[in-house]
Design an enzyme around this catalytic site. Sequence first.
Site, mmCIF file in Angstrom:
data_model
loop_
_atom_site.group_PDB
_atom_site.id
_atom_site.type_symbol
_atom_site.label_atom_id
_atom_site.label_comp_id
_atom_site.label_asym_id
_atom_site.label_seq_id
_atom_site.Cartn_x
_atom_site.Cartn_y
_atom_site.Cartn_z
ATOM 1 N N ARG A 111 0.754 -1.347 0.131
ATOM 2 C CA ARG A 111 -0.074 0.054 0.070
ATOM 3 C C ARG A 111 0.895 1.165 0.023
ATOM 4 O O ARG A 111 1.681 1.563 0.767
ATOM 5 C CB ARG A 111 -0.716 0.180 1.286
ATOM 6 C CG ARG A 111 -1.952 1.123 1.115
ATOM 7 C CD ARG A 111 -2.388 1.342 2.723
ATOM 8 N NE ARG A 111 -2.344 2.742 2.748
ATOM 9 C CZ ARG A 111 -2.577 3.537 3.939
ATOM 10 N NH1 ARG A 111 -3.131 2.776 4.857
ATOM 11 N NH2 ARG A 111 -2.548 4.597 3.896
ATOM 12 N N HIS A 155 -2.117 11.237 0.260
ATOM 13 C CA HIS A 155 -1.756 10.867 1.902
ATOM 14 C C HIS A 155 -1.262 12.281 2.617
ATOM 15 O O HIS A 155 -0.067 12.438 2.503
ATOM 16 C CB HIS A 155 -0.781 9.867 1.982
ATOM 17 C CG HIS A 155 -0.682 8.983 3.356
ATOM 18 N ND1 HIS A 155 -0.991 7.873 3.556
ATOM 19 C CD2 HIS A 155 -0.303 9.531 4.558
ATOM 20 C CE1 HIS A 155 -0.882 7.570 4.772
ATOM 21 N NE2 HIS A 155 -0.569 8.815 5.525
ATOM 22 N N GLU A 201 -7.143 8.612 5.762
ATOM 23 C CA GLU A 201 -7.943 9.449 6.861
ATOM 24 C C GLU A 201 -8.341 10.767 6.818
ATOM 25 O O GLU A 201 -7.652 11.802 7.507
ATOM 26 C CB GLU A 201 -6.577 9.449 7.940
ATOM 27 C CG GLU A 201 -6.137 8.135 8.214
ATOM 28 C CD GLU A 201 -4.812 7.950 9.173
ATOM 29 O OE1 GLU A 201 -4.820 6.963 9.999
ATOM 30 O OE2 GLU A 201 -4.450 8.881 9.472
ATOM 31 N N ASN A 341 -7.941 2.001 9.456
ATOM 32 C CA ASN A 341 -6.850 2.343 10.211
ATOM 33 C C ASN A 341 -6.856 2.059 11.554
ATOM 34 O O ASN A 341 -7.636 3.020 12.213
ATOM 35 C CB ASN A 341 -6.105 3.646 9.645
ATOM 36 C CG ASN A 341 -5.544 3.591 8.330
ATOM 37 O OD1 ASN A 341 -5.767 2.592 7.480
ATOM 38 N ND2 ASN A 341 -5.406 4.975 7.908
ATOM 39 N N TYR A 343 -4.966 1.666 15.395
ATOM 40 C CA TYR A 343 -4.029 1.544 16.221
ATOM 41 C C TYR A 343 -4.255 1.208 17.673
ATOM 42 O O TYR A 343 -3.317 0.873 18.619
ATOM 43 C CB TYR A 343 -2.895 2.689 16.103
ATOM 44 C CG TYR A 343 -2.279 2.857 14.785
ATOM 45 C CD1 TYR A 343 -1.035 2.427 14.632
ATOM 46 C CD2 TYR A 343 -3.132 3.523 13.973
ATOM 47 C CE1 TYR A 343 -0.431 2.679 13.342
ATOM 48 C CE2 TYR A 343 -2.470 3.693 12.669
ATOM 49 C CZ TYR A 343 -1.116 3.289 12.397
ATOM 50 O OH TYR A 343 -0.559 3.330 11.085
ATOM 51 N N GLU A 414 -4.227 -0.200 8.223
ATOM 52 C CA GLU A 414 -3.002 0.156 8.913
ATOM 53 C C GLU A 414 -3.059 -0.157 10.300
ATOM 54 O O GLU A 414 -4.080 -0.253 11.277
ATOM 55 C CB GLU A 414 -2.858 1.900 9.145
ATOM 56 C CG GLU A 414 -2.448 2.556 8.118
ATOM 57 C CD GLU A 414 -2.135 4.133 8.041
ATOM 58 O OE1 GLU A 414 -1.928 4.192 9.409
ATOM 59 O OE2 GLU A 414 -2.120 4.730 6.963
#
Length: 507
Positions: A111, A155, A201, A341, A343, A414
């Site tokens: 990616r 991005h 995002e 994504n 985390y 992600e």
Amino acid sequence: MKSLVILFLLFVAVFSIVSHVNASAWQPRFDTGGLSRDIFPKGFVFGSAASAYQVEGMANKDGRGSSIWDVFVKVPGNIKNNATGEVSIDQYNHYKEDVNLMQMMNFDAYRFSISWPRIFPNGTGEVNWKGVAYYNRLIDYMLEKGITPHANLYHYDLPLALQERYGGFLSKQIVKDYADYAEFCFKTFGDRIKNWWTFNEPKVIASLGFDNGINPPNRCSKEFGNCTEGNSATEPYIAAHHLILSHAEASKRYREKYKAEQKGRVGVFTDFVWYEPLTKSKADNYAAQRARDFHIGWFLHPFVYGEYPRTMQKIVGERLPKFSKSELEIVKNSFDVLGLNHYTSYYIYDAHQPKTNVIGYQHDWNVGYAYERNGVPIGRQAHSPWIYEVPSGIYKVVTYVKERYGNPEIILSENGMDDPGNVPFPEALFDTNRVNYYTTYLKELKRAMDDGANVTGYFAWSMLDNFEWLLGYTSRFGLIYVDYNDLKRYPKMSAYWFRQMLQRKKA
């Protein structure tokens, strides 16, 4: 035990120095915690991820125009140690070595992002064919090595010319200009790229760029950040609205002009922190739901239901832009696959803000954040202060999207954690915390899949240590250690862990 660790590190260091290009020549053995390629569905895609400004380098060479990040990083104090991405890890010239490392780790896909100002230095108009040639080289070499390209069109790196010309995402002109750029990429690379992603995002773009202004274009109300201009009460919502319309218009053009022949698909990467109520009270449960609505619902509600979440409509009121009937026709159902994504997770509690004339996007949430409950941290903290390791969070975000948004096809786009940038070599190769993070998170992802979530892929962040935005080079997320002095690459323990976990059985 300590002496064994030291010997292991010395061996890895010596081996890496001798054969860092041919890293596939050696294979340590690991306990993968029961994880293997075989326990995931056939065709499940494993890959790694990166973005153009973070890895490419060559920022002002070979015809690339400036992005809003190029000027932002040059303002003293914006980035740790005043670092920039002008050279970064120079993937522009090291792409073959990096693709070889992906192959060594048994990854299926990469990616990457295409730099808009590398294609159109002025945002529109004249094409930089040297930039086009670079992406052709990268894509062709990936395919030669069996790595499927997943191309992200944006991005964070808006061409500076468009920011200066009309305010970037604050102007509706961005919708046409972005779609024109996207269509050029579809036409130029779409014979080989079948997985297109419009934005990484959009929530971060809108909130960090226009609410607290800690990212470029550095706009906010003075009460919310160190900005010279901006309006946190309205601009985040305007920027997000135009991001949604830009995605939808690009998707529309792909479906109408290219999908039938190229047989690809278009998705968008949304970030999603899991928000857990701090207590069992009704107020904290409502607060956690507000946070989810203002975070992921801001984008998924329009894409799936054709309107912003009712919570946002009620709180934001007239400050929230409205879609016209014709706009909603292209916005709703405008993604084929959803990127998530993820985390970390936080506790959320109800904290209604006092009624003042000072309002902004984050202020509108009316919540407070907590990182421990009854003295117990929500999870182990990584180097980045915003990352707490909470494996169950990945189960909850995927399940939430499954249940709230009709179980769309999801790629976990992600996931990762960082170590400090100053951990000395070769100790930095012994990244046991990262191995543990991936082991525990992937187990929870698989549990969500077993419970019915339609997840078809997983991308580790990140492929290599690189320029980590505001943290510069003080943070290392990579599976591959990069020596920033000579740009040599050295696989970490986590790289070999993935290599073993993703091995295919011999026929």
